[in-house]
Design an enzyme around this catalytic site. Structure first.
Site, PDB file in Angstrom:
ATOM      1  N   ALA A  53      16.744   7.991  -3.452  1.00  0.00           N
ATOM      2  CA  ALA A  53      18.137   8.142  -3.880  1.00  0.00           C
ATOM      3  C   ALA A  53      19.095   7.762  -2.754  1.00  0.00           C
ATOM      4  O   ALA A  53      20.143   7.157  -2.985  1.00  0.00           O
ATOM      5  CB  ALA A  53      18.391   9.581  -4.306  1.00  0.00           C
ATOM      6  N   ASP A  85      19.157   4.050  -2.518  1.00  0.00           N
ATOM      7  CA  ASP A  85      19.978   3.513  -3.610  1.00  0.00           C
ATOM      8  C   ASP A  85      21.464   3.641  -3.303  1.00  0.00           C
ATOM      9  O   ASP A  85      22.256   2.772  -3.624  1.00  0.00           O
ATOM     10  CB  ASP A  85      19.679   4.243  -4.924  1.00  0.00           C
ATOM     11  CG  ASP A  85      18.266   3.972  -5.391  1.00  0.00           C
ATOM     12  OD1 ASP A  85      17.657   3.005  -4.881  1.00  0.00           O
ATOM     13  OD2 ASP A  85      17.767   4.723  -6.243  1.00  0.00           O
ATOM     14  N   LYS A  89      -9.141 -14.460   1.553  1.00  0.00           N
ATOM     15  CA  LYS A  89      -8.546 -15.566   0.800  1.00  0.00           C
ATOM     16  C   LYS A  89      -7.809 -14.947  -0.384  1.00  0.00           C
ATOM     17  O   LYS A  89      -8.405 -14.539  -1.374  1.00  0.00           O
ATOM     18  CB  LYS A  89      -9.598 -16.558   0.317  1.00  0.00           C
ATOM     19  CG  LYS A  89      -8.943 -17.785  -0.321  1.00  0.00           C
ATOM     20  CD  LYS A  89      -9.916 -18.926  -0.481  1.00  0.00           C
ATOM     21  CE  LYS A  89      -9.218 -20.212  -0.893  1.00  0.00           C
ATOM     22  NZ  LYS A  89      -8.357 -20.101  -2.054  1.00  0.00           N
ATOM     23  N   CYS A  92      -9.479   6.779 -39.372  1.00  0.00           N
ATOM     24  CA  CYS A  92     -10.269   6.877 -38.139  1.00  0.00           C
ATOM     25  C   CYS A  92     -11.720   6.493 -38.423  1.00  0.00           C
ATOM     26  O   CYS A  92     -12.343   7.058 -39.330  1.00  0.00           O
ATOM     27  CB  CYS A  92     -10.193   8.291 -37.583  1.00  0.00           C
ATOM     28  SG  CYS A  92     -11.316   8.544 -36.205  1.00  0.00           S
TER      29      CYS A  92
HETATM   30  S1  IVH Z   1      -4.943 -21.239   5.477  1.00  0.00           S
HETATM   31  C1  IVH Z   1      -6.467 -24.586   6.187  1.00  0.00           C
HETATM   32  N1  IVH Z   1      -5.465 -18.760   4.925  1.00  0.00           N
HETATM   33  O1  IVH Z   1      -5.940 -21.093  -0.130  1.00  0.00           O
HETATM   34  C2  IVH Z   1      -5.135 -24.177   6.343  1.00  0.00           C
HETATM   35  N2  IVH Z   1      -5.071 -20.237   3.097  1.00  0.00           N
HETATM   36  O2  IVH Z   1      -5.442 -23.431   1.472  1.00  0.00           O
HETATM   37  C3  IVH Z   1      -4.320 -23.852   5.184  1.00  0.00           C
HETATM   38  N3  IVH Z   1      -5.159 -19.136   0.889  1.00  0.00           N
HETATM   39  O3  IVH Z   1      -3.544 -22.272  -1.879  1.00  0.00           O
HETATM   40  C4  IVH Z   1      -4.505 -22.582   4.481  1.00  0.00           C
HETATM   41  N4  IVH Z   1      -5.599 -17.119   1.633  1.00  0.00           N
HETATM   42  O4  IVH Z   1      -2.592 -20.457  -0.348  1.00  0.00           O
HETATM   43  C5  IVH Z   1      -5.186 -19.973   4.424  1.00  0.00           C
HETATM   44  N5  IVH Z   1      -5.941 -16.495   4.602  1.00  0.00           N
HETATM   45  C6  IVH Z   1      -5.643 -17.701   4.098  1.00  0.00           C
HETATM   46  C7  IVH Z   1      -5.509 -17.928   2.709  1.00  0.00           C
HETATM   47  C8  IVH Z   1      -5.225 -19.219   2.247  1.00  0.00           C
HETATM   48  C9  IVH Z   1      -5.385 -17.846   0.559  1.00  0.00           C
HETATM   49  C10 IVH Z   1      -4.904 -20.206  -0.094  1.00  0.00           C
HETATM   50  C11 IVH Z   1      -3.722 -21.048   0.155  1.00  0.00           C
HETATM   51  C12 IVH Z   1      -4.010 -22.320  -0.572  1.00  0.00           C
HETATM   52  C13 IVH Z   1      -5.483 -22.335  -0.629  1.00  0.00           C
HETATM   53  C14 IVH Z   1      -5.980 -23.459   0.214  1.00  0.00           C
END
Ligand code: IVH
Length: 680
Positions: A35, A38, A120, A419
């Protein structure tokens, strides 16, 4: 302008809002109530509305979204946004390491290469441009050379700082992933479903679609998040020597960087990280599709990249990194039947019975279709080939139908009119997406679920009362309400399938033990709609006595913390129902009770102290320890923050312990906790 008091006030408000935003969204450690936030936000908004000249590009008010766009402007990336080579086999890590060694021309005896391992993230890549610390532009990856400008939309993402903390370079481009966390995704879709509005297909599509909305006010309603993982163009800054140090600097500027990152050595280090994350994947609050390994030394990254460009001008996948993927979280399979399940509250859920399919690391045979509207919207039919998604510990879900593969005779699904378990009428209140069986405990399906809930760990915790047993008890009419459980004899139990004399007596003992409980557990066990563990605990603390709670009207109920009108109405309706009153009377007559946990004089001895529990405790569960701490007036929180007084650690304590140590929070082991509370 600097001496203008309005300007000074606007600057102050911006400063405070930036700080509290960071504390709330990135560190998860809010220092002020919502709050209050806000109020500050509204003050700045009013000030800017009255004096548009006070608006700055980094104003936190931009997060709510600006004017819709006609189209996205193209943005040329000054440093191209690369892709990444992907490996799926276990040998991928070793092959990568061997190649890097060869390409760097390191001899056989050279020490192992240092790598940084990251997650990733499964979302959409973006480039954020900060000029003198202010976010000035955000763009999607596009084809790597030219992306789309999505600045207004990215400004609505709460975890993206609009201004970097501390001294920032002249130009800093940060690369990372926009994503939607699983809890946010589930919450958003549940809201959409309840309102009969379209849901997001999966977090990844949701993130991509939200970012590419022309109207930023729509984007602002989507729960987007961001993780930084790399750099683009920089000017007026000397980068540190390693990628891991770059990530540390990004975090220090206030950018969200996942803490799941590790510096390791050689192929073995890479595989170890892969194993650890594969194990953790389901427990992470966001989707990942693998891990990423990067050569940690930036000079080596550059050496590899230059070498590669000399050989191939079109190189798009740098040799200094690879992605090591996990099994997919979406797969195709066939719907063999659509059945309707009845839940504890009578909710009817259509469930697709599937041809078994390996997805997200497990074999899936059922997937929820949520409700009739969802089945209709997705138009799922028996015989259809569908995309099934299983991510985390979330129930597998049918994401969509592959229409091209629909057999010609596939019939649309129709919700039954009564049911399917008890034949009672079904009601679907107007404006609600869920249809419910009106049979209550007379409906065997609801009765079974109610009993299982009553016996569950966080409720009455009756060990040994599993679903197979409950099934028999209800089907043979031995139990029709939770109160009947306490009338069971060892003889009756022993006569059931798969029950030996020993397990029957064990269960009788467990039932006996369960009789002494807490008011909070008892309330939760009753299975009142809208009353989960936290609400039950709040009600128990507020009302102290069951009689007072049962007598409370809706207004009095709303005096309890965090009880709104909907919950109050559900509680009132439950206690007004004579059948429920009867069950409660019978339970108490059978001996169910909740002795006062402590002498009243002592009851608040821990008031003002905040505890966090982590790891596995030996002599009691974490929930029990939390109940006892709360009974003594302590606050139990799930996150270690500046406000934590004690962290109680059990076996296999993880990141919370590290964090507590870093922050200097006092740590108690289980034995110390017991001494501390005088339980010995
Ligand atoms: S590095 C190699 N780090 O994977 C350098 N990419 O890159 C460029 N992605 O769509 C990317 N997690 O968005 C990197 N920890 C990470 C990542 C990552 C996800 C995705 C990125 C891209 C795809 C290929």
């Amino acid at each position: 302008m600097a001496s203008n008091p309005l300007w000074t006030r606007a600057a102050q408000l911006r400063e405070q809002l930036h700080k509290h935003n960071f504390l709330y969204y990135v560190l998860d450690q809010p220092e002020i109530p919502d709050a209050e936030y806000d109020r500050l936000f509204q003050e700045l908004r009013d000030l800017e509305a009255a004096h548009p000249e006070l608006v700055t590009p980094d104003s936190p008010t931009h997060r709510v979204g600006g004017q819709p766009l006609e189209a996205f402007a193209p943005v040329r990336h000054t440093v191209p946004m690369l892709s990444i080579h992907t490996e799926t086999s276990a040998g991928g890590a070793a092959a990568f390491d061997a190649q890097v060694r060869r390409r760097l021309d390191l001899g056989k005896d050279a020490p192992p290469i240092e790598y940084i391992c990251e997650l990733k993230f499964d979302g959409l890549a973006v480039n954020l441009r900060y000029e003198n610390g202010i976010l000035t532009q955000a763009a999607t990856r596009g084809d790597g050379e030219i992306g789309e400008e999505v600045t207004q939309n990215v400004r609505t993402i709460k975890t993206v700082p609009l201004r970097l903390q501390g001294a920032a370079p002249e130009v800093l481009e940060v690369r990372g992933e926009v994503y939607i966390s699983r809890p946010d995704f589930e919450r958003y879709n549940a809201q959409q479903r309840a309102a009969g509005r379209p849901t997001l297909v999966n977090p990844r599509n949701g993130a991509a679609g939200s970012l590419r909305q022309l109207d930023p006010t729509l984007t602002a309603q989507r729960p987007l998040s961001f993780f930084a993982y790399g750099l683009g163009e920089t000017r007026g800054w000397t980068a540190p020597a390693t990628h891991s140090a770059v990530l540390d600097v990004l975090a220090a500027w206030g950018l969200p960087v996942s803490s799941e990152r590790t510096v390791t050595q050689g192929a073995e280090g890479l595989l170890a990280f892969h194993r650890v994350i594969a194990e953790k994947r389901d427990a992470l609050p966001f989707d990942i599709d693998g891990v990423v390994y990067k050569v940690n030394r930036l000079d080596w990254q550059q050496r590899l990249w230059r070498q590669q460009q000399r050989q191939n001008l079109l190189a798009r996948e740098p040799h200094w990194a690879i992605a090591h993927k996990f099994p997919a979280q979406e797969e195709l399979t066939v719907v063999e039947a659509i059945e309707v399940q009845v839940g504890r509250t009578g909710a009817l859920t259509p469930v697709a019975r599937l041809k078994p399919v390996f997805v997200g690391g497990v074999t899936v045979t059922n997937a929820t279709l949520h409700n009739a509207d969802e089945v209709a919207r997705k138009d799922v039919r028996v015989g259809d080939t569908v995309i099934v998604r299983r991510a985390g510990d979330v129930i597998p879900e049918v994401v969509g139908v592959v229409l091209k593969r629909r057999p010609p005779d596939a019939q649309p699904f129709v919700m039954p009119e009564t049911c399917p378990v008890c034949g009672s009428h079904i009601a679907r209140p107007q404006g609600e997406a869920v249809a419910r069986c009106l049979g209550g405990l007379c409906c065997r399906a609801q009765c079974k679920e109610a009993i299982l809930h009553f016996a569950s760990r966080r409720a009455m915790d009756i060990e040994g009362l599993g679903d197979k047993l409950v099934e028999q008890l209800v089907d043979r009419d031995l139990v029709r309400s939770p109160a009947d459980l306490y009338a069971l004899s060892a003889g009756t139990l022993a006569s059931l399938e798969r029950m030996a004399a020993k397990s029957a007596t064990n269960l009788i003992e467990a039932l006996e033990r369960s009789k002494t409980t807490t008011l909070a557990r008892f309330l939760y066990a009753l299975g009142i709609r809208e009353v989960g563990v936290a609400t039950a605990s709040a009600l128990a603390t507020h009302f102290s006595a069951l009689e007072a709670l049962m007598a409370a009207d809706e207004e009095q109920l709303q005096q309890a913390p965090e009880i709104g009108p909907v919950v109050a109405a559900a509680i009132r309706a439950f206690f007004q129902e004579p059948h429920n009153q009867q069950v409660i009377t019978r339970l108490q007559a059978a001996g169910v009770c909740w002795p006062d946990p402590v002498r009243p004089a002592d009851s608040q001895q821990l008031a003002g102290l905040t505890f966090v529990l982590t790891g596995t405790l030996e002599s009691l569960t974490r929930d029990e320890a939390a109940d006892r701490l709360r009974a003594l007036g302590a606050k139990v929180s799930s996150m270690v923050s500046q406000k934590t007084h004690y962290l109680v650690v059990g076996r296999d304590a993880g990141s919370k312990l590290d964090k507590a140590r870093k922050m200097g929070v006092a740590v108690l082991n289980e034995a110390e906790l017991r001494v501390f509370l005088g339980w010995q």
